[in-house]
Design an enzyme around this catalytic site. Sequence first.
Site, mmCIF file in Angstrom:
data_model
loop_
_atom_site.group_PDB
_atom_site.id
_atom_site.type_symbol
_atom_site.label_atom_id
_atom_site.label_comp_id
_atom_site.label_asym_id
_atom_site.label_seq_id
_atom_site.Cartn_x
_atom_site.Cartn_y
_atom_site.Cartn_z
ATOM 1 N N TRP A 101 2.333 -3.169 2.269
ATOM 2 C CA TRP A 101 1.205 -3.571 1.021
ATOM 3 C C TRP A 101 1.034 -4.615 1.230
ATOM 4 O O TRP A 101 0.037 -5.208 -0.033
ATOM 5 C CB TRP A 101 1.366 -2.958 -0.070
ATOM 6 C CG TRP A 101 1.253 -0.672 -0.196
ATOM 7 C CD1 TRP A 101 1.216 -0.664 1.041
ATOM 8 C CD2 TRP A 101 1.564 -0.479 -1.290
ATOM 9 N NE1 TRP A 101 1.336 0.958 0.918
ATOM 10 C CE2 TRP A 101 1.305 0.499 -0.368
ATOM 11 C CE3 TRP A 101 1.810 -0.316 -2.504
ATOM 12 C CZ2 TRP A 101 0.805 2.154 -1.751
ATOM 13 C CZ3 TRP A 101 1.862 0.665 -3.601
ATOM 14 C CH2 TRP A 101 1.076 2.048 -2.898
ATOM 15 N N LYS A 102 1.747 -5.265 1.524
ATOM 16 C CA LYS A 102 1.769 -7.425 1.115
ATOM 17 C C LYS A 102 1.759 -6.960 -0.059
ATOM 18 O O LYS A 102 1.924 -6.646 -0.887
ATOM 19 C CB LYS A 102 0.981 -7.663 1.931
ATOM 20 C CG LYS A 102 0.569 -7.396 3.251
ATOM 21 C CD LYS A 102 0.048 -8.048 4.564
ATOM 22 C CE LYS A 102 0.045 -8.322 5.706
ATOM 23 N NZ LYS A 102 0.031 -8.602 6.408
ATOM 24 N N GLY B 236 -4.550 -9.468 10.517
ATOM 25 C CA GLY B 236 -5.615 -9.193 9.499
ATOM 26 C C GLY B 236 -6.903 -10.413 9.702
ATOM 27 O O GLY B 236 -8.078 -10.314 8.947
ATOM 28 N N SER C 159 -4.362 -5.543 12.344
ATOM 29 C CA SER C 159 -5.816 -4.812 12.075
ATOM 30 C C SER C 159 -5.183 -3.420 13.049
ATOM 31 O O SER C 159 -6.574 -2.871 14.085
ATOM 32 C CB SER C 159 -6.833 -6.063 13.207
ATOM 33 O OG SER C 159 -7.023 -6.957 12.761
ATOM 34 N N GLY D 54 -1.178 -3.124 8.183
ATOM 35 C CA GLY D 54 -1.565 -4.208 6.447
ATOM 36 C C GLY D 54 -2.442 -4.006 5.837
ATOM 37 O O GLY D 54 -2.641 -2.309 4.745
ATOM 38 N N GLY D 55 -3.464 -4.261 5.820
ATOM 39 C CA GLY D 55 -5.099 -4.041 5.657
ATOM 40 C C GLY D 55 -4.896 -2.373 5.445
ATOM 41 O O GLY D 55 -5.727 -2.439 3.794
HETATM 42 P P1 PGA Z 1 -2.974 -6.258 9.206
HETATM 43 O O1 PGA Z 1 -1.579 -6.224 9.230
HETATM 44 O O2 PGA Z 1 -2.737 -4.306 10.127
HETATM 45 O O3 PGA Z 1 -3.632 -6.314 8.208
HETATM 46 O O4 PGA Z 1 -3.705 -6.891 10.549
HETATM 47 C C1 PGA Z 1 -0.195 -5.808 9.868
HETATM 48 C C2 PGA Z 1 1.152 -6.742 8.948
HETATM 49 O O5 PGA Z 1 1.040 -7.762 8.540
HETATM 50 O O6 PGA Z 1 1.482 -6.307 9.716
#
Ligand code: PGA
Length: 252
Positions: free
Chosen positions: A12-13, A175, A214, A235-236
């Site tokens: 989730w960051k 990202g 991504s 991530g996102g």
């Molecule tokens: P992302 O991030 O899916 O938003 O590219 C992946 C991650 O940083 O683990």
Amino acid sequence: MSKRRPLVAGNWKMNGSRAESAALVDAVRRGVGPGARVEVALCPPFILIPLVAEKLAGGPVSWGGQSLDTHKSGAYTGEVSGPMLKDYDCAYVIVGHSERRALYGENDGVVAEKFGAAQAAGLVPILCVGETLAEREANRTEAVVARQLDAVVNKHGIASLKNAVLAYEPVWAIGTGKTATPQQAQDVHRFIRGRLAARDQAVADGLRILYGGSVKSANAKELFGQPDIDGGLIGGASLNAEEFLLICRAAD
Ligand code: PGA
């Protein structure tokens, strides 16, 4: 298709209010059946771990931290330790994410220490490796990934990877909406597995290597269909339950 049990982990960051996170985690829990082949994990910010742990307890979805300190306790203002994460029943902790390396000065040595601290606390580290765009363009992808891996393997031994997960995350794909093609990702995953196999074939065969950068429902199936890709670090797309569950299903 991977021979290993796939893992899809949400990173989730630094996102999510309590209310948003509660809704997200409830929806993920409802969407993951107990008999799923894919293993699903959520890695929220530290402060949301108690909430997530309470909601996921007793179900098939596991959880973890996004980082940890190298020490167990003491005068380290602002930090969270492995035993603290374990106290909240975390199964995993992300170590060496490129944002930690780039923004918080975590070099290979620190990452290796964190990897050891995680295992000492009974957590499974998800060790991230990956090259920047400049490194890829200079044909240094394999050299960079090898250096990042060796820092951990030389310190803790190849057997330490029996209790770990790797994540290949090309920095240029995180990202940015620019995903590595399935073939680009598979090539690096195969390189990593081959390099580790030279030290211990069984460890290399059993190791789960996730792809991150991504990943979306639209590209997940093709990525996860590669023989050396054993799931994803998301991530996102992990902030949207519907999208995240579609990605989990693509690995199932
Ligand atoms: P992302 O991030 O899916 O938003 O590219 C992946 C991650 O940083 O683990």
